[in-house]
Write a protein that holds these residues in place. Sequence first.
Motif, short mmCIF file in Angstrom:
data_model
loop_
_atom_site.label_atom_id
_atom_site.label_comp_id
_atom_site.label_asym_id
_atom_site.label_seq_id
_atom_site.Cartn_x
_atom_site.Cartn_y
_atom_site.Cartn_z
N UNK A 146 0.95 -1.03 -0.11
CA UNK A 146 0.08 0.10 0.16
C UNK A 146 0.91 1.46 -0.04
N UNK A 147 2.26 1.20 -0.25
CA UNK A 147 3.14 2.29 -0.18
C UNK A 147 3.32 2.91 -1.47
N UNK A 148 3.38 4.43 -1.49
CA UNK A 148 3.66 4.69 -3.05
C UNK A 148 5.16 4.61 -3.10
N UNK A 149 5.73 3.90 -4.04
CA UNK A 149 7.20 3.78 -4.35
C UNK A 149 7.30 4.53 -5.72
N UNK A 150 8.67 4.95 -5.85
CA UNK A 150 9.06 5.38 -7.11
C UNK A 150 10.33 5.08 -7.25
N UNK A 151 10.45 4.96 -8.54
CA UNK A 151 12.13 4.46 -9.19
C UNK A 151 12.30 5.19 -10.12
N UNK A 152 13.49 5.94 -10.25
CA UNK A 152 14.18 6.67 -11.43
C UNK A 152 15.51 6.36 -11.50
N UNK A 153 16.29 6.74 -12.59
CA UNK A 153 17.51 6.91 -12.77
C UNK A 153 18.14 8.27 -13.06
N UNK A 154 17.51 8.82 -14.32
CA UNK A 154 17.81 10.20 -14.58
C UNK A 154 17.55 11.42 -13.64
N UNK A 155 18.45 12.17 -13.38
CA UNK A 155 18.43 13.19 -12.47
C UNK A 155 19.23 14.46 -13.11
N UNK A 156 18.82 15.49 -12.83
CA UNK A 156 19.87 16.59 -12.99
C UNK A 156 21.00 16.85 -11.65
N UNK A 157 22.03 16.72 -12.18
CA UNK A 157 23.04 17.00 -11.01
C UNK A 157 23.21 18.60 -10.81
N UNK A 158 23.67 18.56 -9.38
CA UNK A 158 23.73 19.83 -8.75
C UNK A 158 25.20 19.92 -7.97
N UNK A 159 25.30 21.11 -7.55
CA UNK A 159 26.92 21.19 -6.78
C UNK A 159 26.69 20.29 -5.63
N UNK A 160 27.68 19.41 -5.24
CA UNK A 160 27.85 19.18 -3.85
C UNK A 160 28.49 20.09 -3.16
N UNK A 161 28.04 20.21 -1.79
CA UNK A 161 28.23 21.52 -0.96
C UNK A 161 29.31 21.03 0.08
N UNK A 162 29.91 20.02 0.16
CA UNK A 162 30.84 19.41 1.01
C UNK A 162 31.89 20.29 1.12
N UNK A 163 32.52 20.96 0.29
CA UNK A 163 33.44 21.91 0.46
C UNK A 163 33.07 23.44 0.79
N UNK A 164 31.90 23.72 0.74
CA UNK A 164 31.66 24.96 1.00
C UNK A 164 31.35 25.15 2.59
N UNK A 165 32.53 24.94 3.36
CA UNK A 165 32.65 25.18 4.75
C UNK A 165 32.25 26.63 5.24
N UNK A 166 32.14 27.28 4.46
CA UNK A 166 31.61 28.95 4.88
C UNK A 166 29.80 28.80 4.80
N UNK A 167 29.41 27.84 4.53
CA UNK A 167 28.02 27.69 4.54
C UNK A 167 27.36 26.82 5.62
N UNK A 168 28.45 25.95 6.03
CA UNK A 168 27.96 24.86 6.97
C UNK A 168 27.67 25.49 8.23
N UNK A 169 26.76 24.75 8.93
CA UNK A 169 26.24 25.07 10.24
C UNK A 169 26.69 23.94 11.30
N UNK A 170 26.55 24.02 12.48
CA UNK A 170 26.97 23.16 13.34
C UNK A 170 26.02 21.78 13.16
N UNK A 171 24.98 21.90 12.92
CA UNK A 171 23.89 20.75 12.77
C UNK A 171 23.99 20.27 11.50
N UNK A 172 25.05 20.43 10.74
CA UNK A 172 24.99 20.08 9.09
C UNK A 172 24.17 18.75 8.66
N UNK A 173 23.33 18.33 7.98
CA UNK A 173 22.58 17.41 7.53
C UNK A 173 23.46 17.13 6.28
#
Length: 386
Positions: A146-173
């Motif tokens: 009864x769960x709505x499940x989705x499957x996909x492969x194609x997606x737009x790529x966006x920037x990984x923010x790992x190196x943007x320490x200037x934006x990171x917060x103490x509780x970074x997810x």
Amino acid sequence: MTNREDMTLTSSGFYVSQEAPIRTDNPVPTPQASPPDVLRCAYMDLVVTDLAASRVFYVDVLGLYVTEEDDEAIYLRSTEEFIHHNLVLRKGPVAAVAAFSYRVRTPEDLDKAVAFYSELGCDVRRNPEGFTKGIGDSVRVVDPLGFPYEFFHQTDHVERMSWRYDLHIPGELVRLDHFNQVTPDVPRAVRYMQDLGFRVTEDIQDEEGTVYAAWMRRKPTVHDTAMTGGDGPRMHHVCFATHEKHNILAICDKLGALRRSDAIERGPGRHGVSNAFYLYLRDPDGHRVEVYTQDYYTGDPDNPVITWDVHDNQRRDWWGNPVVPSWYTDASLVLDLDGNPQPVLARTDSSEMAVTIGADGFSYTRSGEEQMPEWKQGEYKLGHQL
Ligand SMILES: [Fe+2]
């Protein structure tokens, strides 16, 4: 699901075995068609009733990154993510989950998803343009549970923010880690998920073999989703990972400073199951969000399956802290593919809360030895919390 005789009791107090044969009286038929090759849980499509209030919670408080937004929806991602989003907040009349979305390895895996679920007689819909922004050809189904499940492969790529320490917060997810689903019949759910190619890493059972919850993975962590026994289909939580334990403590401190400590439902603490450090929050609609870190690698083919006794007081919290009743009872509705809430069916097996909490429940810290002190018995005494 397994016999205790087939398991080995470890010095940590739980049992290990090899991947267990699932016993269920009510199996979903195994399709002849091969399942799609699922890479990982990728995003949740979540309906919220007040988009502005949800934006404050997920963006201003939790710090998720906005990939794109308009008056109807906000597309959010975690720090390390390179696909378009991990969470869609979509404005709607009923707070619910529109899709649990998984990324598959190749475009051809979508053909497999169509064949697999068509054979099961499910509602199957394919949209070559995708159902959300940033995602291409996609298959959505209402699965046999009864769960709505989705499957996909194609997606737009966006920037990984790992190196943007200037934006990171103490509780970074930093990553989407897993989903957690509530379903009445856990063995039936596990057997179907195994047919879909998932592997069990941990579960909670009693001596009679009643299964209260099971954790299953595709990526080599403890899970991509878990099945929690209860009235369902419902969504128990969506979970994001931090790098370290201190990031989770920082989220608690921030919520306190904002006078939003009522968003904290349970924790922080250390799980027994998964060994991860955890915190459970409730968003403005009551959707539950977990923040989690430092589970373990599970990618070897002979990764041992861990079984916890439902009466082990340390299974849900390694420090023996109580599980609040709302954590057992509350969960979010899920939608069919037309946007209507799915009917909720009651669990008929015994409930984990009933067997561990209150006057009827019992739990232990040291198996087979002395009883816990009177004030600790029943794990969480309604009316006795301070
Ligand atoms: Fe979780």
